[in-house]
Design a protein around this motif. Structure first.
Motif, short mmCIF file in Angstrom:
data_model
loop_
_atom_site.label_atom_id
_atom_site.label_comp_id
_atom_site.label_asym_id
_atom_site.label_seq_id
_atom_site.Cartn_x
_atom_site.Cartn_y
_atom_site.Cartn_z
N TYR A 5 -9.59 -9.87 -2.62
CA TYR A 5 -8.21 -9.37 -2.61
C TYR A 5 -8.38 -9.43 -0.67
CZ TYR A 5 -9.82 -4.75 -0.72
OH TYR A 5 -10.05 -3.85 0.24
N LEU B 10 -8.81 0.84 -5.14
CA LEU B 10 -9.22 -0.42 -4.92
C LEU B 10 -10.24 -0.51 -3.10
CD1 LEU B 10 -9.50 -4.06 -4.92
CD2 LEU B 10 -7.85 -4.11 -3.65
N CYS B 11 -9.78 0.38 -2.48
CA CYS B 11 -11.01 0.17 -0.86
C CYS B 11 -12.25 1.25 -1.26
CB CYS B 11 -9.68 1.00 0.18
SG CYS B 11 -7.98 0.08 0.29
N ASP C 62 2.00 1.81 -4.24
CA ASP C 62 1.14 1.35 -5.63
C ASP C 62 -0.32 2.48 -4.43
OD1 ASP C 62 2.27 0.10 -7.68
OD2 ASP C 62 2.99 -1.18 -6.12
N LYS C 63 0.31 3.60 -3.68
CA LYS C 63 -1.20 4.17 -3.39
C LYS C 63 -2.00 3.94 -3.48
CE LYS C 63 -1.53 7.90 0.18
NZ LYS C 63 -0.50 8.56 1.10
N TYR D 60 -3.64 2.79 -6.51
CA TYR D 60 -4.59 1.54 -6.60
C TYR D 60 -5.15 1.28 -5.39
CZ TYR D 60 -5.09 -3.10 -8.00
OH TYR D 60 -5.46 -4.58 -8.72
N CYS D 61 -3.96 1.09 -4.24
CA CYS D 61 -4.93 1.01 -3.19
C CYS D 61 -6.13 1.25 -2.78
CB CYS D 61 -4.06 0.08 -2.22
SG CYS D 61 -2.46 -0.78 -2.49
N GLN D 62 -6.03 2.91 -2.66
CA GLN D 62 -6.80 3.35 -2.18
C GLN D 62 -8.28 3.94 -3.46
OE1 GLN D 62 -5.21 7.44 -3.11
NE2 GLN D 62 -4.90 8.02 -0.65
N GLY E 40 0.43 -1.30 -0.20
CA GLY E 40 -0.15 0.49 -0.33
C GLY E 40 0.60 1.65 0.15
N MET F 74 -3.18 4.18 3.61
CA MET F 74 -2.45 2.76 2.71
C MET F 74 -1.42 2.34 2.84
SD MET F 74 -5.60 2.33 0.98
CE MET F 74 -5.86 2.42 2.13
N PHE G 192 -2.07 -5.77 0.72
CA PHE G 192 -2.75 -6.37 -0.17
C PHE G 192 -2.88 -7.52 -1.14
CE2 PHE G 192 -4.02 -1.83 1.05
CZ PHE G 192 -4.80 -1.99 0.77
N SER H 95 -6.97 -7.13 3.03
CA SER H 95 -5.32 -6.99 3.39
C SER H 95 -5.38 -7.07 4.65
CB SER H 95 -6.25 -4.67 3.24
OG SER H 95 -6.82 -5.09 4.12
#
Length: 333
Positions: free
Chosen positions: A217, A176-177, A169-170, A172-174, A166, A193, A198, A219
């Protein structure tokens, strides 16, 4: 047969038998009309080629701080209004790849659309969210990503699990959330993140050009002081009830075994998450008893063998009516 919902869930739905399903013949026409209303032109531009001058609605990279400004302030004194807003589902339809999905809950997507929108378009590879059909068509023709970032840590046939940091790749993970919040009522972390890893499950199509589609997925905190080996888990609706949830749960415990730790999922669990965990714990315990006929393993022994927390083992044995309190300790019967 309907499954009971856990207290506090606001989706208020249930699994039902096929005989109880009534098909609305006008549903497809209503969906098509709603998607058409969100496009820039009069026709369904998802099926047409974009004009050269069309540009995506979010062509410039958004700073994470801009996301945060759209969220309600937890310190606000007007908590009743904030809670009322989050109870209202703000998106009617989600177009994710080839799937048109009806979201279950509110998600704090920043509404930077030129006009009010009720249909959200999300790229299935980079997870970028877009508010118009023409812009997502343009984006899909230019997006070069065909799989999640990070490294593949599990590969079997067409399925892979990618480990994504996280912190690295902040954005992308944001995204995703934010996508997750559409289907999990208790999801609370959207932007912080850095402290999470993840693990993203994908499935490849028959043609390599199709890329690897996200199935679900989970986390996990990098450092958990309460021994949580999973913070959040989601299987996207088109892939639910196919065993993918159990696969990710089992993978989370395999990570705990490699780390030499005892793990447990973070609470509260969603209704579907709770059913998945209870089914996994029961099957693990049954396999142990079946393979050790005549033996009387202690709860501690089972915990060390499986990396399942002792409290979860006790709760599961009680649900199976296999636990008795005898001579000042819990005994398996």
């Amino acid at each position: 047969m309907a499954f009971p919902l856990r207290a506090g869930d606001r989706r208020l739905d249930e699994w039902i038998a096929a005989a109880r399903v009534l098909i609305d013949e006008t549903a497809e026409e209503d969906v098509a009309a709603l998607v058409d209303d969100t496009s820039d032109g009069g026709s369904n531009t998802l099926l047409s080629s974009p004009e050269p001058e069309v540009v995506p609605t979010r062509g410039k990279k958004r700073k994470s701080g801009e996301h945060e400004k759209m969220l309600p302030d937890p310190s606000s004194s007007d908590l009743d209004d904030r809670d009322h807003v989050t109870k209202i589902r703000n998106i009617d339809l989600l177009l994710f790849g080839q799937y048109l999905i009806k979201p279950w809950y509110y998600s704090p997507y920043p509404d930077d659309a030129p006009t009010p929108r009720r249909v959200l378009y999300v790229c299935p590879f980079c997870l970028k969210y877009i508010w118009t059909a023409r812009s997502i068509t343009w984006h899909r023709s230019h997006c070069k990503k065909k799989k999640p970032p990070g490294r593949a840590v599990y590969i079997k046939h067409k399925r892979k699990i990618y480990e994504v940091d996280g912190k690295v790749d902040k954005l992308y993970c944001q995204n995703l959330c934010l996508l997750t919040k559409l289907f999990l009522d208790h999801k609370t972390v959207y932007f912080d993140m850095e402290q999470f890893m993840f693990y993203i499950l994908t499935e490849s199509g028959t043609d390599k050009k199709e890329g690897e589609h996200i199935v679900g997925y989970f986390s996990k905190e990098k450092q958990s002081f309460e021994s949580y080996n999973l913070a959040c888990i989601l299987i996207l609706p088109p892939y639910q009830r196919q065993g993918y949830g159990r696969m990710l749960i089992e993978f989370s415990y395999e990570l705990s075994k490699r780390e030499g730790k005892i793990g447990s999922p973070e609470r509260p669990l969603s209704d579907l998450g709770w059913l998945g965990y209870r089914s996994y714990w029961q099957s693990v315990l049954i396999d142990i008893f079946r393979n050790n006929v005549g033996a009387r393993p202690s709860i501690r022994d089972i915990s060390l063998l499986t990396s399942i927390h002792e409290d979860d083992i006790v709760d599961t044995l009680e649900s199976m009516d296999m636990l008795r309190y005898w001579q000042d300790e819990n005994t398996i019967w």
